[in-house]
Design an enzyme around this catalytic site. Structure first.
Site, PDB file in Angstrom:
ATOM      1  N   ASP A  13      -5.047  -7.073   5.878  1.00 42.99           N
ATOM      2  CA  ASP A  13      -6.273  -6.346   5.565  1.00 42.99           C
ATOM      3  C   ASP A  13      -7.405  -7.352   5.333  1.00 42.99           C
ATOM      4  OD1 ASP A  13      -8.017  -4.380   4.852  1.00 42.99           O
ATOM      5  OD2 ASP A  13      -6.938  -3.701   3.079  1.00 42.99           O
ATOM      6  N   LYS A  45       3.554 -15.179   1.554  1.00 46.07           N
ATOM      7  CA  LYS A  45       3.522 -16.030   0.357  1.00 46.07           C
ATOM      8  C   LYS A  45       4.970 -16.255  -0.085  1.00 46.07           C
ATOM      9  CE  LYS A  45       0.521 -16.969  -2.331  1.00 46.07           C
ATOM     10  NZ  LYS A  45      -0.025 -18.331  -2.623  1.00 46.07           N
ATOM     11  N   TYR A  68       0.819  -1.210   0.000  1.00 46.83           N
ATOM     12  CA  TYR A  68       0.000   0.000   0.000  1.00 46.83           C
ATOM     13  C   TYR A  68       0.859   1.269   0.000  1.00 46.83           C
ATOM     14  CZ  TYR A  68      -3.993  -2.999   1.161  1.00 46.83           C
ATOM     15  OH  TYR A  68      -4.968  -3.966   1.135  1.00 46.83           O
ATOM     16  N   ASP A  81      -2.810 -17.937   1.444  1.00 47.58           N
ATOM     17  CA  ASP A  81      -4.006 -18.566   0.865  1.00 47.58           C
ATOM     18  C   ASP A  81      -4.459 -19.740   1.735  1.00 47.58           C
ATOM     19  OD1 ASP A  81      -1.586 -19.709   0.073  1.00 47.58           O
ATOM     20  OD2 ASP A  81      -2.361 -20.467  -1.820  1.00 47.58           O
ATOM     21  N   ASP A 112     -10.440  -9.003   8.258  1.00 46.05           N
ATOM     22  CA  ASP A 112     -11.878  -8.880   7.984  1.00 46.05           C
ATOM     23  C   ASP A 112     -12.536 -10.256   7.965  1.00 46.05           C
ATOM     24  OD1 ASP A 112     -11.936  -6.176   7.852  1.00 46.05           O
ATOM     25  OD2 ASP A 112     -12.642  -6.037   5.792  1.00 46.05           O
TER      26      ASP A 112
END
Ligand code: NAD
Length: 370
Positions: free
Chosen positions: A251, A194, A143, A227, A255
Site C-alpha cells: 500500500d 520485515k 487489513y 524500510d 504510492d
C-alpha cells in the site's frame, strides 16, 4: 489477432466517464485499424449506480464482470454520496468487484516518461528512464487478519488489535505472479518484508525463496526489508525491476513509487485473480486516480492513466504485448511532442482538453500502427 474478447466498461463517477470516453475511442481504433474486435458492454458502478439502481453495484453488473475477459473501470465516489452510510457508499461497488472476482494481485507500474522527468520531486538523473513494477498482495495480511477490533480492558484503557497473517498458498500465488512478471521484463524480482522483526515476514521470505528454487531458478531473486526498500526507492529506484510485497507494505511502497513519476493523471493499475482451468484470469484495470470532483465536468482531466490501464489490459489479460507497446509508445510520443493536459503542464504553458489529448493519442496511434 484475437477476436471478440468480452470487455466490461464501468466509467463510474466524476471524471470517470470523461477519461473513459477517450479510452472508448482507442478501443474502437483497435477494432477499425488492427482487427482487434471487442464485445464491449457498459455498466454502472459507484454513485452513478446508486442514483440509477439504488445500489453501488447491481448483481447483474457483477455477473457481467465475472463473465468478462477484463473489466475496465474509471473511478467512483464524490461529495454527492459522502454522507451515505458506509455500506451504501460508492466505494462498496469497487470493493465488491475486487472481493467477488478474488483479485489478489495488484500491479502498479511506476514509469517515468522522459518528457515528464522535471515533474518528479527527485533529481532527473535518479528517475530518467525509470520503469519498475510494484506488485502488492491485495486480499490478505493485516487489513483482513483476525483477531481484530478495539476492546476495553479491565482498567478502562482500550486496546486496538489487527493481525498480520499469511499462509503458504497466499504467498506462493502472489510470488508466482511476481516471477512471471519478471520473466516478461528484466527477469529480476525483489521480495520485500520485515523478516527481521515479524514471523509472517520470515515465512514470506522462506516461501518465496522455496518457490524460486523449485520453479523459477532462472529469475534473479533478492530479498529486502520494507524500510530499506522505502529508502532505496528514493535513493536509486532504477535498481529494481519487479517488487513483490504484502498488502500493508505494498500500500505504502506503491504510492511512494508512483510519486517518483509526477502526476496522478498518468498512473494505471491492474488487479488480477487466479487463472481458471483455461488459463484466463479475472482482471480489473483502472487508473490510480479518483473522480477529481474539483475538475469533473470541465473537460480538463488527463485521460492518459485510463488509456495506459487499457494498455495493461492488452498486455496482461490478452497477452498482446505488441499492441500494448503501441499504445504506450503513442503516449510517450505525444508527451515528447510537448502536448500536455493542465495537470502536467508547466505554469503558463497551454493545456489540452481531455478530448484533445485523446485525439492526440489517436493521431499518434494512426501514425504508428495503422
Ligand atoms: P483524486 O485522485 O480524485 O484527486 C486528487 C487531485 O488530483 C485532484 O486535484 C484532482 O483534480 C487531480 N487529478 C486526479 N486525477 C486526475 C486526472 N486524470 N487529470 C487531472 N487531474 C487529476 O483524489 P481525491 O480528491 O482524494 O478523491 C476524490 C473522490 O474520488 C473521492 O470521492 C474519493 O473517494 C474518490 N476516489 C476514488 C478512487 C477509485 O475509484 N479508485 C480512488 C481515489 C479516490
Amino acid at each position: 489477432m484475437a477476436a471478440n474478447k468480452k470487455l466490461l466498461v464501468l466509467p463510474g463517477d466524476g471524471i470517470g466517464p470523461e477519461v473513459m470516453g477517450e479510452v472508448s475511442r482507442v478501443v474502437e481504433w483497435f477494432g477499425d485499424r488492427r482487427a482487434l474486435k471487442f464485445e464491449t458492454e457498459e455498466g454502472l458502478v459507484g454513485g452513478a449506480a446508486i442514483d440509477a439502481q439504488g445500489t453501488p453495484l447491481a448483481d447483474a453488473t457483477m455477473a457481467k464482470a465475472m463473465d468478462a475477459d477484463a473489466v475496465l473501470l474509471g473511478a467512483v465516489g464524490g461529495p454527492k454520496w459522502d454522507n451515505l452510510p458506509f455500506e451504501q457508499k460508492p466505494e462498496r461497488g469497487l470493493l465488491r468487484l475486487r472481493k467477488d472476482m478474488a483479485l489478489f494481485a495488484n500491479l502498479r507500474p511506476a514509469i517515468c516518461f522522459d518528457a515528464l522527468v522535471e515533474a518528479s520531486s527527485l533529481k532527473a538523473e535518479i528517475v530518467a528512464g525509470l520503469d519498475i513494477m510494484i506488485l502488492r498482495e491485495l486480499t490478505g495480511g493485516v487489513y483482513f487478519g483476525t483477531p481484530r477490533g478495539i476492546e476495553t480492558l479491565a482498567d478502562g484503557t482500550r486496546r486496538g488489535i489487527n493481525t498480520q497473517v499469511y499462509t503458504t498458498p497466499e504467498i506462493h500465488r502472489v510470488a508466482r505472479v511476481g516471477f512471471e512478471l519478471a520473466r516478461k521484463r528484466s527477469n529480476k524480482l525483489c521480495s520485500v518484508e520485515k523478516a527481521n522483526v515479524m514471523e509472517s515476514g520470515v515465512l514470506w521470505r522462506e516461501e518465496v525463496q522455496k518457490l524460486h528454487d523449485a520453479e523459477y531458478g532462472d529469475v534473479e531473486l533478492t530479498h529486502m526489508y520494507a524500510d530499506n526498500c522505502a529508502m532505496q526507492l528514493v535513493r536509486a529506484p532504477k535498481q529494481f525491476d519487479v517488487i513483490v510485497t504484502d498488502n500493508l507494505f505494498g500500500d505504502m511502497l506503491s504510492d511512494q513509487a508512483a510519486m517518483l513519476t509526477g502526476s496522478l493523471g498518468m498512473l494505471p493499475s491492474a488487479s488480477l485473480g487466479d487463472p481458471d482451468e483455461t488459463g484466463r484470469r479475472k482482471a480489473l484495470y483502472e487508473p490510480v486516480h479518483g473522480t477529481a470532483p474539483d475538475i469533473a465536468g470541465q473537460g480538463q482531466a488527463n485521460p492518459i492513466a485510463c488509456v495506459l490501464s487499457f494498455a495493461m489490459m492488452l498486455r496482461y489479460s490478452l497477452d498482446l504485448g505488441g499492441e500494448a507497446d503501441l499504445v504506450e509508445t503513442a503516449v510517450r510520443n505525444v508527451l515528447a511532442s510537448g502536448k500536455r493536459t493542465a495537470d502536467i503542464a508547466a505554469p503558463g504553458e497551454a493545456a489540452l482538453s481531455t478530448a484533445e489529448m485523446g485525439a492526440a493519442v489517436l493521431a499518434e496511434l494512426e501514425t504508428l500502427g495503422a
